[in-house]
Motif scaffolding. Sequence first.
Motif, PDB file in Angstrom:
ATOM      1  N   ALA A  25     -38.898  26.161 -37.500  1.00 21.87           N
ATOM      2  CA  ALA A  25     -39.604  26.863 -36.417  1.00 21.87           C
ATOM      3  C   ALA A  25     -38.676  27.091 -35.236  1.00 21.87           C
ATOM      4  CB  ALA A  25     -40.830  26.062 -35.981  1.00 21.87           C
ATOM      5  N   GLY A  26     -37.819  26.101 -34.958  1.00 24.61           N
ATOM      6  CA  GLY A  26     -36.866  26.236 -33.863  1.00 24.61           C
ATOM      7  C   GLY A  26     -35.884  27.364 -34.089  1.00 24.61           C
ATOM      8  N   VAL A  27     -35.390  27.486 -35.316  1.00 23.22           N
ATOM      9  CA  VAL A  27     -34.436  28.546 -35.650  1.00 23.22           C
ATOM     10  C   VAL A  27     -35.072  29.916 -35.466  1.00 23.22           C
ATOM     11  CG1 VAL A  27     -33.126  29.608 -37.523  1.00 23.22           C
ATOM     12  CG2 VAL A  27     -33.053  27.130 -37.205  1.00 23.22           C
ATOM     13  N   TRP A  32     -35.406  35.071 -32.412  1.00 24.44           N
ATOM     14  CA  TRP A  32     -36.238  36.093 -31.758  1.00 24.44           C
ATOM     15  C   TRP A  32     -35.945  36.130 -30.268  1.00 24.44           C
ATOM     16  CZ3 TRP A  32     -40.176  36.410 -28.084  1.00 24.44           C
ATOM     17  CH2 TRP A  32     -40.893  37.625 -28.069  1.00 24.44           C
ATOM     18  N   GLY A  33     -35.813  34.960 -29.664  1.00 26.46           N
ATOM     19  CA  GLY A  33     -35.535  34.893 -28.239  1.00 26.46           C
ATOM     20  C   GLY A  33     -34.192  35.501 -27.878  1.00 26.46           C
ATOM     21  N   ALA A  34     -33.190  35.305 -28.746  1.00 33.23           N
ATOM     22  CA  ALA A  34     -31.857  35.870 -28.492  1.00 33.23           C
ATOM     23  C   ALA A  34     -31.894  37.385 -28.446  1.00 33.23           C
ATOM     24  CB  ALA A  34     -30.878  35.404 -29.571  1.00 33.23           C
ATOM     25  N   ASP A  35     -32.703  37.973 -29.329  1.00 27.96           N
ATOM     26  CA  ASP A  35     -32.816  39.435 -29.366  1.00 27.96           C
ATOM     27  C   ASP A  35     -33.435  39.952 -28.072  1.00 27.96           C
ATOM     28  OD1 ASP A  35     -32.224  41.680 -31.053  1.00 27.96           O
ATOM     29  OD2 ASP A  35     -34.379  42.024 -31.194  1.00 27.96           O
ATOM     30  N   SER A  65     -27.575  27.607 -21.645  1.00 24.36           N
ATOM     31  CA  SER A  65     -27.085  26.230 -21.527  1.00 24.36           C
ATOM     32  C   SER A  65     -28.164  25.255 -21.073  1.00 24.36           C
ATOM     33  CB  SER A  65     -25.907  26.172 -20.535  1.00 24.36           C
ATOM     34  OG  SER A  65     -24.736  26.700 -21.109  1.00 24.36           O
ATOM     35  N   MET A  66     -29.391  25.741 -20.868  1.00 23.29           N
ATOM     36  CA  MET A  66     -30.469  24.845 -20.457  1.00 23.29           C
ATOM     37  C   MET A  66     -30.736  23.709 -21.454  1.00 23.29           C
ATOM     38  SD  MET A  66     -31.738  25.178 -17.452  1.00 23.29           S
ATOM     39  CE  MET A  66     -30.063  25.408 -16.901  1.00 23.29           C
ATOM     40  N   CYS A 191     -37.910  31.044 -25.166  1.00 23.90           N
ATOM     41  CA  CYS A 191     -37.892  30.876 -26.622  1.00 23.90           C
ATOM     42  C   CYS A 191     -36.629  30.136 -27.060  1.00 23.90           C
ATOM     43  CB  CYS A 191     -37.960  32.231 -27.320  1.00 23.90           C
ATOM     44  SG  CYS A 191     -39.587  33.018 -27.221  1.00 23.90           S
ATOM     45  N   LEU A 192     -35.498  30.441 -26.424  1.00 23.87           N
ATOM     46  CA  LEU A 192     -34.242  29.769 -26.760  1.00 23.87           C
ATOM     47  C   LEU A 192     -34.314  28.277 -26.446  1.00 23.87           C
ATOM     48  CD1 LEU A 192     -31.663  32.394 -25.443  1.00 23.87           C
ATOM     49  CD2 LEU A 192     -32.124  31.838 -27.816  1.00 23.87           C
ATOM     50  N   VAL A 193     -34.844  27.942 -25.260  1.00 19.63           N
ATOM     51  CA  VAL A 193     -34.914  26.541 -24.847  1.00 19.63           C
ATOM     52  C   VAL A 193     -35.880  25.751 -25.726  1.00 19.63           C
ATOM     53  CG1 VAL A 193     -35.587  24.973 -22.991  1.00 19.63           C
ATOM     54  CG2 VAL A 193     -34.228  27.007 -22.472  1.00 19.63           C
ATOM     55  N   PHE A 194     -37.093  26.271 -25.912  1.00 21.22           N
ATOM     56  CA  PHE A 194     -38.087  25.555 -26.705  1.00 21.22           C
ATOM     57  C   PHE A 194     -37.693  25.514 -28.181  1.00 21.22           C
ATOM     58  CE2 PHE A 194     -40.761  26.346 -22.973  1.00 21.22           C
ATOM     59  CZ  PHE A 194     -41.369  25.100 -22.836  1.00 21.22           C
TER      60      PHE A 194
END
Length: 326
Positions: A25-27, A32-35, A65-66, A191-194
């Motif tokens: 789920a994290g991946v 998606w968040g990166a896009d 970097s968070m 999305c990236l952090v979570f």
Amino acid sequence: MFHVFCAAMGGFSDNIWLNVFFVLAGVVLVLWGADRLTEGAVSLAERMKVSQMVIGLTIVAMGTSMPEFCVSLVSALKGTPDLAVGNVVGSNIFNTLLIVGVAALVLPITILKTTVRKDIPFAVLASAALFLLCLDGNISRVDAGFLLILFFFFMGYTLFTAKSGDVPAAEEKKPMKPLVAAMWLLVGLLCLVFGSNLFVDGATTVAKTMGVSDAIIGLTIVAGGTSLPELATSVVAARKGNSGIAIGNVLGSNVFNILFILGVTGVISPMNIQGIGTVDLTVLFGSMVLMWLLSFTKYTISRIEGTLMASCYMAYMTYLIIQVMK
């Protein structure tokens, strides 16, 4: 409040399959968040009339970097400095060798002359500073304060020298409205952090049940997991031809990780380092020097050079695995 929030992200179940689900789920969240982040960042760069490199070095780099900041701060406060420093050292090695290597394999990365002359040397300087400060096995509050001073100097210089001369020609499609771009940037960062937190919690739980030390977990699983935002963002940016975002994200994250994260963490809680050896710090410094040298070849990191960098990372991982098995 931030400490409570970070701590709340941990403590998942010891159930192996549940943790595998968290990893997957994290991946998905990270990708998606990166896009979304890349689209928002590029649009903001166009609207603000600054280069993608500056956006990558500042907003994108600090945002991605968070996870490192969260993990390192909580680790230091909990009395596990090896995990905090190992996370930063491992993340920077991951950023420089694997992320740049993979991004170059997707599409050769074009590097601006100003980046080769100014930004990369500063990242090399930050790595050298950490190497020297760790030689005595401690990062004191004075050491941490020195790192913070360097960070604010870097940010001030980057923003002061920001100009529109490096902005690429506008594409045919119209940039997003500023509010929409900012919204996607924020959604992407969240999305990236979570997503990376889900990945790290799941993978770390599995590793701890196998008896792996905090230092090794920090250098490998936690470093790789907290660097997922940088990996996803840089690869997506490279695939879309936004090499300024891709390389700026890596350089800015490396500087942010060392100077700001370890600076703030060290001021709050001085760190006694035991599990991070000279080999790890040498690889950290050497990886930045290697990237700097390769950037002089027609100011491009080619697919062959990307393969070399990724291979160096795999060699380092092999070394760590051998150390664990001894």
